[in-house]
Design a protein around this motif. Structure first.
Motif, PDB file in Angstrom:
ATOM      1  N   UNK A 220      -5.966   2.100   0.771  1.00 58.14           N
ATOM      2  CA  UNK A 220      -6.691   0.907   1.199  1.00 58.14           C
ATOM      3  C   UNK A 220      -6.996  -0.008   0.020  1.00 58.14           C
ATOM      4  N   UNK A 221      -7.417   0.599  -1.108  1.00 56.33           N
ATOM      5  CA  UNK A 221      -7.694  -0.184  -2.304  1.00 56.33           C
ATOM      6  C   UNK A 221      -6.452  -0.930  -2.772  1.00 56.33           C
ATOM      7  N   UNK A 222      -5.336  -0.192  -2.810  1.00 54.40           N
ATOM      8  CA  UNK A 222      -4.079  -0.781  -3.271  1.00 54.40           C
ATOM      9  C   UNK A 222      -3.643  -1.912  -2.353  1.00 54.40           C
ATOM     10  N   UNK A 223      -3.750  -1.674  -1.034  1.00 51.08           N
ATOM     11  CA  UNK A 223      -3.312  -2.672  -0.061  1.00 51.08           C
ATOM     12  C   UNK A 223      -4.094  -3.971  -0.226  1.00 51.08           C
TER      13      UNK A 223
ATOM     14  N   UNK B  16      10.778  -6.276   6.078  1.00 48.10           N
ATOM     15  CA  UNK B  16      11.084  -4.925   5.626  1.00 48.10           C
ATOM     16  C   UNK B  16       9.812  -4.167   5.285  1.00 48.10           C
ATOM     17  N   UNK B  17       8.993  -4.764   4.378  1.00 50.99           N
ATOM     18  CA  UNK B  17       7.796  -4.033   3.968  1.00 50.99           C
ATOM     19  C   UNK B  17       6.787  -3.945   5.105  1.00 50.99           C
ATOM     20  N   UNK B  18       6.752  -4.967   5.974  1.00 55.17           N
ATOM     21  CA  UNK B  18       5.803  -4.888   7.087  1.00 55.17           C
ATOM     22  C   UNK B  18       6.232  -3.817   8.079  1.00 55.17           C
ATOM     23  N   UNK B  19       7.565  -3.601   8.222  1.00 52.28           N
ATOM     24  CA  UNK B  19       8.032  -2.529   9.110  1.00 52.28           C
ATOM     25  C   UNK B  19       7.603  -1.172   8.579  1.00 52.28           C
ATOM     26  N   UNK B  20       7.810  -0.965   7.253  1.00 54.50           N
ATOM     27  CA  UNK B  20       7.419   0.314   6.654  1.00 54.50           C
ATOM     28  C   UNK B  20       5.926   0.558   6.848  1.00 54.50           C
ATOM     29  N   UNK B  21       5.127  -0.481   6.546  1.00 61.01           N
ATOM     30  CA  UNK B  21       3.677  -0.334   6.645  1.00 61.01           C
ATOM     31  C   UNK B  21       3.246  -0.030   8.073  1.00 61.01           C
TER      32      UNK B  21
ATOM     33  N   UNK C  99       7.691  -4.714  -1.855  1.00 56.92           N
ATOM     34  CA  UNK C  99       8.218  -3.488  -1.240  1.00 56.92           C
ATOM     35  C   UNK C  99       7.654  -2.237  -1.911  1.00 56.92           C
ATOM     36  N   UNK C 100       7.549  -2.265  -3.251  1.00 55.37           N
ATOM     37  CA  UNK C 100       7.035  -1.070  -3.948  1.00 55.37           C
ATOM     38  C   UNK C 100       5.630  -0.740  -3.479  1.00 55.37           C
ATOM     39  N   UNK C 101       4.806  -1.788  -3.303  1.00 56.76           N
ATOM     40  CA  UNK C 101       3.423  -1.543  -2.866  1.00 56.76           C
ATOM     41  C   UNK C 101       3.410  -0.992  -1.448  1.00 56.76           C
ATOM     42  N   UNK C 102       4.306  -1.524  -0.588  1.00 58.16           N
ATOM     43  CA  UNK C 102       4.357  -1.044   0.792  1.00 58.16           C
ATOM     44  C   UNK C 102       4.715   0.434   0.835  1.00 58.16           C
TER      45      UNK C 102
END
Lengths: 161, 93, 135
Positions: free
Chosen positions: C61-64, B1-6, C9-12
């Motif tokens: 980028x920093x957050x990631x 899920x999160x990789x799709x969003x990213x 998910x929140x970070x994404x």
């Protein structure tokens, strides 16, 4: 203090930069300190005019004021670009008389004005202290003169003079 | 899920940066005067730097960061030199 | 990019939003660069990309990398500092070069040099795409 370490702030920020570029370890700390110490002596050999900061406590005030203004004018300029030609807008030059004379303070003011979208520093005449800026959306000239003089120049004067 | 969003947002923002670089290239090619071209070149450098950073996020590698730093340095030096050149027509006085 | 499904998910979502806002503002700035009519208006356009545009992408980028490596990544602060300090310098140099060139060519709608009595306000409504102004 100034005999041993001519520019303490410069040395500290150079060490910090070295540690950010490399990972933190004792070896890098020592190497970075050696480099920063040498660089601060090289800076001292150039003999630049040393800026004097009188009010350290006001620097965060300036920082947050600039930060907020940049954020707000980003939105304003984005709106101007998005609206395009549908709204009449008059760009123009404004001449502002300044009482600020300190060179470092003027440099900071120039950077702040140019970094903010919507205003650009064009030129400054040192003899009569007149500054010319270009404003993207010039509604009222007096408002701009008042903003620059009271919002920024006064604060910079308190910090540097 | 999160990789799709990213992945989707990265793709979209990379395309937007490419579009931004195209606009800057248009200004470099079109002019009409030399200072407009230099301004376009500066915007092109900024777009390229940000694009390299997004590639760094996509590949999960911090190597790209050094490339972005070098591009930022080159942008400053080249634009300053070109502005100086426009001022008098010669770089060294 | 595969194998990131344990990325929170929140970070994404936050990284994606920052990326989109940053690149969107950079794009808007360069659209302004294309759209504006005179050079002095165009000087304002790239600052959108170098302040909030670059800021958004650098914070993303920093957050990631901070979330990915579970330690604080602060490299990008250097680029942010560097960009915010150097861009005004280059734009200022460029604006001064432009006004010098316009004055030496004797353009009529340029404000005069700041000595003695300067006109307080000069409008720049005429586009400098005029055929006489090929530089």
């Amino acid at each position: 203090m100034s005999r041993v370490l001519p520019y303490p702030l410069l040395t500290a920020s150079l060490i910090l930069m070295w540690l950010l570029l490399n990972s933190f370890s004792l070896g890098h700390l020592i190497l970075g300190t050696i480099f920063a110490y040498g660089a601060s002596w090289a800076m001292a050999a150039l003999q630049p005019a040393k800026p004097r900061i009188r009010r350290w406590d006001l620097i965060p005030v300036l920082f947050f004021r600039v930060f907020g203004d940049i954020f707000r004018s980003n939105i304003a300029v984005a709106g101007i670009i998005l609206r395009g030609k549908s709204r009449k807008r008059t760009p123009g030059f404004v001449v502002i008389p300044l009482d600020l004379r300190d060179r470092t303070a003027l440099a900071v003011l120039a950077c702040v004005l140019t970094a903010t979208p919507g205003t650009a520093w064009i030129e400054y005449h040192a003899e009569n202290g007149q500054l010319m800026i270009h404003v993207l959306d010039l509604v009222d000239e007096a408002v701009w003169i008042d903003t620059i003089r009271n919002r920024y120049a006064r604060l910079l004067m308190e910090i540097f003079e | 899920m999160s990789s799709t969003i990213l992945l989707w947002s990265l793709t979209l923002s990379q395309w937007m940066l490419v579009a931004a670089m195209s606009c800057a290239t248009f200004r470099v090619l079109r002019g009409p005067r030399a200072q407009d071209r230099v301004l376009g070149l500066d915007a092109l450098y900024v777009g390229a730097m940000l694009l390299v950073l997004t590639f760094g996020i996509r590949n999960g590698s911090t190597i790209y960061f050094e490339a972005a730093l070098v591009i930022a340095l080159l942008a400053f030096v080249s634009t300053a030199a070109l502005a100086k050149f426009l001022m008098r027509g010669e770089v060294i006085e | 990019m595969t194998g990131l499904d344990d990325f929170p998910l929140w970070a994404a979502i936050l990284v994606s939003l920052l990326l989109l806002v940053g690149s969107g503002l950079t794009l808007l700035g360069t659209i302004g660069l294309v759209r504006f009519q005179s050079f002095y208006e165009r000087v304002h356009a790239p600052t959108l990309g170098t302040t909030c545009g670059a800021g958004g992408i650098l914070i993303a980028s920093m957050l990631y990398f901070s979330v990915l490596q579970s330690r604080i990544a602060l490299h990008e602060v250097l680029i942010t500092l560097f960009v915010t300090v150097t861009t005004p310098v280059t734009l200022m140099l460029l604006a001064r070069a432009a006004i010098y060139r316009d004055r030496t060519e004797g353009k009529v709608d340029m404000p005069q040099a700041l000595s003695g009595k300067a006109p307080s306000r000069v409008e720049t409504t005429s586009p400098d795409d005029a055929p006489a102004a090929k530089g």
